[in-house]
Scaffold this active site. Sequence first.
Site, PDB file in Angstrom:
ATOM      1  N   ASP A   1     -20.307  17.446  27.819  1.00  0.00           N
ATOM      2  CA  ASP A   1     -21.271  17.712  28.871  1.00  0.00           C
ATOM      3  C   ASP A   1     -21.392  19.233  28.993  1.00  0.00           C
ATOM      4  O   ASP A   1     -20.473  19.970  28.607  1.00  0.00           O
ATOM      5  CB  ASP A   1     -20.774  17.097  30.181  1.00  0.00           C
ATOM      6  CG  ASP A   1     -21.610  17.518  31.366  1.00  0.00           C
ATOM      7  OD1 ASP A   1     -22.810  17.199  31.388  1.00  0.00           O
ATOM      8  OD2 ASP A   1     -21.059  18.186  32.263  1.00  0.00           O
ATOM      9  N   ALA A   2     -22.489  19.710  29.543  1.00  0.00           N
ATOM     10  CA  ALA A   2     -22.703  21.159  29.621  1.00  0.00           C
ATOM     11  C   ALA A   2     -22.324  21.747  30.974  1.00  0.00           C
ATOM     12  O   ALA A   2     -21.373  22.537  31.095  1.00  0.00           O
ATOM     13  CB  ALA A   2     -24.160  21.478  29.296  1.00  0.00           C
ATOM     14  N   TYR A   3     -23.055  21.362  32.009  1.00  0.00           N
ATOM     15  CA  TYR A   3     -22.931  22.020  33.316  1.00  0.00           C
ATOM     16  C   TYR A   3     -21.699  21.527  34.072  1.00  0.00           C
ATOM     17  O   TYR A   3     -21.551  20.349  34.344  1.00  0.00           O
ATOM     18  CB  TYR A   3     -24.206  21.803  34.125  1.00  0.00           C
ATOM     19  CG  TYR A   3     -25.410  22.416  33.446  1.00  0.00           C
ATOM     20  CD1 TYR A   3     -25.586  23.792  33.422  1.00  0.00           C
ATOM     21  CD2 TYR A   3     -26.333  21.622  32.771  1.00  0.00           C
ATOM     22  CE1 TYR A   3     -26.664  24.374  32.769  1.00  0.00           C
ATOM     23  CE2 TYR A   3     -27.418  22.189  32.116  1.00  0.00           C
ATOM     24  CZ  TYR A   3     -27.575  23.565  32.118  1.00  0.00           C
ATOM     25  OH  TYR A   3     -28.641  24.127  31.458  1.00  0.00           O
TER      26      TYR A   3
ATOM     27  N   SER B   1     -26.425  16.607  27.374  1.00  0.00           N
ATOM     28  CA  SER B   1     -26.622  17.121  28.726  1.00  0.00           C
ATOM     29  C   SER B   1     -27.929  16.664  29.345  1.00  0.00           C
ATOM     30  O   SER B   1     -28.915  16.401  28.648  1.00  0.00           O
ATOM     31  CB  SER B   1     -26.609  18.663  28.680  1.00  0.00           C
ATOM     32  OG  SER B   1     -26.961  19.225  29.924  1.00  0.00           O
TER      33      SER B   1
ATOM     34  N   ARG C   1     -25.164  21.777  43.739  1.00  0.00           N
ATOM     35  CA  ARG C   1     -24.728  20.908  42.655  1.00  0.00           C
ATOM     36  C   ARG C   1     -24.777  19.439  43.065  1.00  0.00           C
ATOM     37  O   ARG C   1     -25.242  18.577  42.297  1.00  0.00           O
ATOM     38  CB  ARG C   1     -23.310  21.292  42.239  1.00  0.00           C
ATOM     39  CG  ARG C   1     -22.704  20.412  41.147  1.00  0.00           C
ATOM     40  CD  ARG C   1     -23.516  20.454  39.875  1.00  0.00           C
ATOM     41  NE  ARG C   1     -22.794  19.817  38.770  1.00  0.00           N
ATOM     42  CZ  ARG C   1     -23.349  19.506  37.607  1.00  0.00           C
ATOM     43  NH1 ARG C   1     -24.638  19.743  37.389  1.00  0.00           N
ATOM     44  NH2 ARG C   1     -22.634  18.947  36.651  1.00  0.00           N
TER      45      ARG C   1
END
Length: 228
Positions: A9-11, A121, A45
């Site tokens: 995953d990225a974030y 992502s 977020r």
Amino acid sequence: MAITTCIFDAYGTLFDVGAAARQAAAEDGFEALAEIWPKLAADWRDKQLQYTWLRAVTGTHTDFWQVTGDGLDWALDASGLDDPAMRERLMQLYWELSPYPEVPEVLGALKDKKKATGILSNGTPEMLSAAVKYAGIARLLDHVLSVESVGVFKPAKAVYDMVGRTFDVPTDEVMFVSANGWDAAAAADYGFTTVWVNRTDAPMDRLPGTPSHILTDLAALPDLVADA
């Protein structure tokens, strides 16, 4: 079967989603953020993710840049902030999120072990390209996959399907790594070996899948892959 492919995953996993608010709070003109930026970052977020789930459930897909802006608008409103310049700066900084310190070394170690690596992502291709370039990790990734290819956000099965299709690899050779407990759980239920990077000491999500491993950061991942 041995792990041949590591998907991230990225974030929140590779890139620090709190970095934009933290940096803006230190800049001249945004003193109103000095005391509240952690709450703003957390609200931003939370809403960003909530909007992805709601749009997936209701079939009203839009791209991640839109839900990022929508989440920020909610967070600013919740903090009583109405400053267009602040909003513009925060969104601009989202293109330049800092990677977590261990990220380049971990990815490099995985490549040394001849593992295929990639990102899967919710981010748009443009957002991910910018983040990867800013972090200087493009050469350490074989593929960067965006949900825009399938038009639905995680944890839809169609998103995880992209890994096998792109890497031409069976599910049991994939280790999926995410800092989102729900993402790690969904990927586990899908059939991947999963690692939850629990950076905030959060409790386990009550979902069908259970992560195979729990780490506090990514540093131990190369050894974990070697042992899997």
